[in-house]
Design a protein around this motif. Structure first.
Motif, mmCIF file in Angstrom:
data_model
loop_
_atom_site.group_PDB
_atom_site.id
_atom_site.type_symbol
_atom_site.label_atom_id
_atom_site.label_comp_id
_atom_site.label_asym_id
_atom_site.label_seq_id
_atom_site.Cartn_x
_atom_site.Cartn_y
_atom_site.Cartn_z
ATOM 1 N N LEU A 12 52.738 -32.566 23.974
ATOM 2 C CA LEU A 12 53.296 -33.417 23.167
ATOM 3 C C LEU A 12 52.822 -34.712 23.665
ATOM 4 O O LEU A 12 53.095 -35.147 24.582
ATOM 5 C CB LEU A 12 54.797 -33.266 22.955
ATOM 6 N N VAL A 13 52.128 -35.734 22.867
ATOM 7 C CA VAL A 13 51.744 -36.876 23.324
ATOM 8 C C VAL A 13 52.956 -37.789 23.326
ATOM 9 O O VAL A 13 53.954 -37.827 22.619
ATOM 10 C CB VAL A 13 50.561 -37.470 22.619
ATOM 11 N N THR A 14 52.970 -38.666 24.422
ATOM 12 C CA THR A 14 54.069 -39.586 24.712
ATOM 13 C C THR A 14 53.608 -41.150 24.948
ATOM 14 O O THR A 14 54.320 -41.885 24.527
ATOM 15 C CB THR A 14 54.754 -39.161 26.199
ATOM 16 N N ARG A 15 52.165 -41.347 25.182
ATOM 17 C CA ARG A 15 51.597 -42.743 25.342
ATOM 18 C C ARG A 15 50.378 -42.608 24.768
ATOM 19 O O ARG A 15 49.654 -41.796 25.318
ATOM 20 C CB ARG A 15 52.043 -43.407 26.665
ATOM 21 N N ILE A 16 49.702 -43.761 24.100
ATOM 22 C CA ILE A 16 48.534 -43.845 23.738
ATOM 23 C C ILE A 16 48.066 -45.313 23.919
ATOM 24 O O ILE A 16 48.917 -46.157 23.527
ATOM 25 C CB ILE A 16 48.152 -43.500 22.178
ATOM 26 N N GLU A 17 46.932 -45.491 24.761
ATOM 27 C CA GLU A 17 46.622 -46.755 24.993
ATOM 28 C C GLU A 17 45.093 -46.814 24.522
ATOM 29 O O GLU A 17 44.270 -46.000 24.723
ATOM 30 C CB GLU A 17 46.455 -47.390 26.392
ATOM 31 N N SER A 18 44.732 -47.866 23.761
ATOM 32 C CA SER A 18 43.200 -47.867 23.199
ATOM 33 C C SER A 18 43.099 -49.348 23.290
ATOM 34 O O SER A 18 43.544 -50.300 23.275
ATOM 35 C CB SER A 18 43.257 -47.429 21.926
ATOM 36 N N SER A 19 41.494 -49.490 23.414
ATOM 37 C CA SER A 19 41.031 -50.895 23.395
ATOM 38 C C SER A 19 39.495 -50.950 22.867
ATOM 39 O O SER A 19 38.949 -49.839 22.701
ATOM 40 C CB SER A 19 41.206 -51.497 24.940
ATOM 41 N N LYS A 20 39.005 -52.099 22.426
ATOM 42 C CA LYS A 20 37.860 -52.317 21.935
ATOM 43 C C LYS A 20 37.483 -53.481 22.605
ATOM 44 O O LYS A 20 37.937 -54.519 22.529
ATOM 45 C CB LYS A 20 37.864 -52.631 20.375
ATOM 46 N N ASP A 21 36.231 -53.411 23.311
ATOM 47 C CA ASP A 21 35.431 -54.511 23.939
ATOM 48 C C ASP A 21 34.179 -54.706 23.488
ATOM 49 O O ASP A 21 33.674 -53.765 22.822
ATOM 50 C CB ASP A 21 35.546 -53.978 25.489
ATOM 51 N N SER A 22 33.496 -55.876 23.356
ATOM 52 C CA SER A 22 32.372 -56.226 22.982
ATOM 53 C C SER A 22 31.603 -57.244 23.686
ATOM 54 O O SER A 22 32.273 -58.135 24.433
ATOM 55 C CB SER A 22 32.556 -56.648 21.314
ATOM 56 N N GLY A 23 30.494 -57.289 23.558
ATOM 57 C CA GLY A 23 29.403 -58.423 24.436
ATOM 58 C C GLY A 23 29.218 -58.188 25.801
ATOM 59 O O GLY A 23 29.824 -57.027 26.197
ATOM 60 N N ALA A 24 28.551 -59.019 26.482
ATOM 61 C CA ALA A 24 28.197 -58.886 27.759
ATOM 62 C C ALA A 24 28.316 -60.110 28.514
ATOM 63 O O ALA A 24 27.514 -61.228 28.063
ATOM 64 C CB ALA A 24 26.745 -58.331 28.067
ATOM 65 N N PRO A 25 29.326 -60.428 29.298
ATOM 66 C CA PRO A 25 30.159 -59.250 29.905
ATOM 67 C C PRO A 25 31.255 -59.022 28.679
ATOM 68 O O PRO A 25 31.479 -59.702 27.708
ATOM 69 C CB PRO A 25 30.892 -60.030 31.120
ATOM 70 N N ALA A 26 31.653 -57.730 28.951
ATOM 71 C CA ALA A 26 32.627 -57.331 27.637
ATOM 72 C C ALA A 26 33.996 -58.001 27.716
ATOM 73 O O ALA A 26 34.409 -58.422 28.834
ATOM 74 C CB ALA A 26 32.882 -55.659 28.143
ATOM 75 N N VAL A 27 34.141 -58.286 26.784
ATOM 76 C CA VAL A 27 35.411 -59.206 26.316
ATOM 77 C C VAL A 27 36.501 -58.151 25.394
ATOM 78 O O VAL A 27 35.841 -57.640 24.334
ATOM 79 C CB VAL A 27 35.415 -60.455 25.706
ATOM 80 N N CYS A 28 37.710 -58.025 25.780
ATOM 81 C CA CYS A 28 38.617 -57.314 25.076
ATOM 82 C C CYS A 28 38.878 -57.882 23.588
ATOM 83 O O CYS A 28 39.206 -59.265 23.513
ATOM 84 C CB CYS A 28 39.811 -57.219 25.861
ATOM 85 N N GLN A 29 38.358 -57.333 22.520
ATOM 86 C CA GLN A 29 38.911 -57.659 21.192
ATOM 87 C C GLN A 29 40.054 -57.180 20.566
ATOM 88 O O GLN A 29 40.637 -57.703 19.784
ATOM 89 C CB GLN A 29 37.432 -57.256 20.294
ATOM 90 N N GLU A 30 40.360 -56.117 20.848
ATOM 91 C CA GLU A 30 41.739 -55.345 20.420
ATOM 92 C C GLU A 30 42.171 -54.614 21.528
ATOM 93 O O GLU A 30 41.330 -53.853 22.333
ATOM 94 C CB GLU A 30 41.254 -54.273 19.162
ATOM 95 N N ARG A 31 43.685 -54.571 21.532
ATOM 96 C CA ARG A 31 44.256 -53.530 22.454
ATOM 97 C C ARG A 31 45.462 -53.099 21.869
ATOM 98 O O ARG A 31 46.242 -53.770 20.919
ATOM 99 C CB ARG A 31 44.447 -54.461 23.656
#
Length: 130
Positions: free
Chosen positions: A84-103
């Motif tokens: 049973l899942v208790t925690r989910i973390e997700s992210s979207k990075d883009s570019g170089a150097p990578a920059v977090c776009q969504e978390r």
């Protein structure tokens, strides 16, 4: 992994804090027929938790066109052999150097088994714009 557009690359046994996990690396060609993209991906499985997915990563593109999706899942007790899942973390990075776009960070506090009700939600319901 059994799709014709997917090529399995490597399975690696990983030991983390005394726990045995398996990392599956693969590539996938996806997208429109006239503009396919090759994705480099992997996921980490926990055999002691019913082969639950613990982490994943998918990336495509290079340099400023690079996009990387990553995730981490944590589990608690098992119900009928299912973790049973208790925690989910997700992210979207883009570019170089990578920059977090969504978390996103989701903490599951209650799971109710049974048939889904007529009312339901999707991950879109939790997006920052909603």
């Amino acid at each position: 992994l059994q799709q014709s557009s997917v090529t399995a690359i490597k399975v690696t046994r990983v030991k983390r804090n005394g726990e045995v996990l398996y990392r599956i690396r693969y590539t996938e060609v996806a997208g429109r027929e006239d503009r396919p993209e090759t994705w480099q991906s992997w996921f980490l499985l926990a055999p002691a938790q019913g082969w639950a997915i613990r982490e994943y990563s998918r990336s495509t593109g290079q340099g400023v066109a690079q996009v990387i999706f990553r995730g981490l899942l944590e589990y608690d007790v098992q119900a009928d052999g299912m973790p049973l899942v208790t925690r989910i973390e997700s992210s979207k990075d883009s570019g170089a150097p990578a920059v977090c776009q969504e978390r996103a960070h989701v903490v599951v506090t209650k799971i109710t088994s049974g048939d889904p009700s007529i009312q339901y939600f999707t991950a879109f319901d939790f997006s920052p714009s909603n």
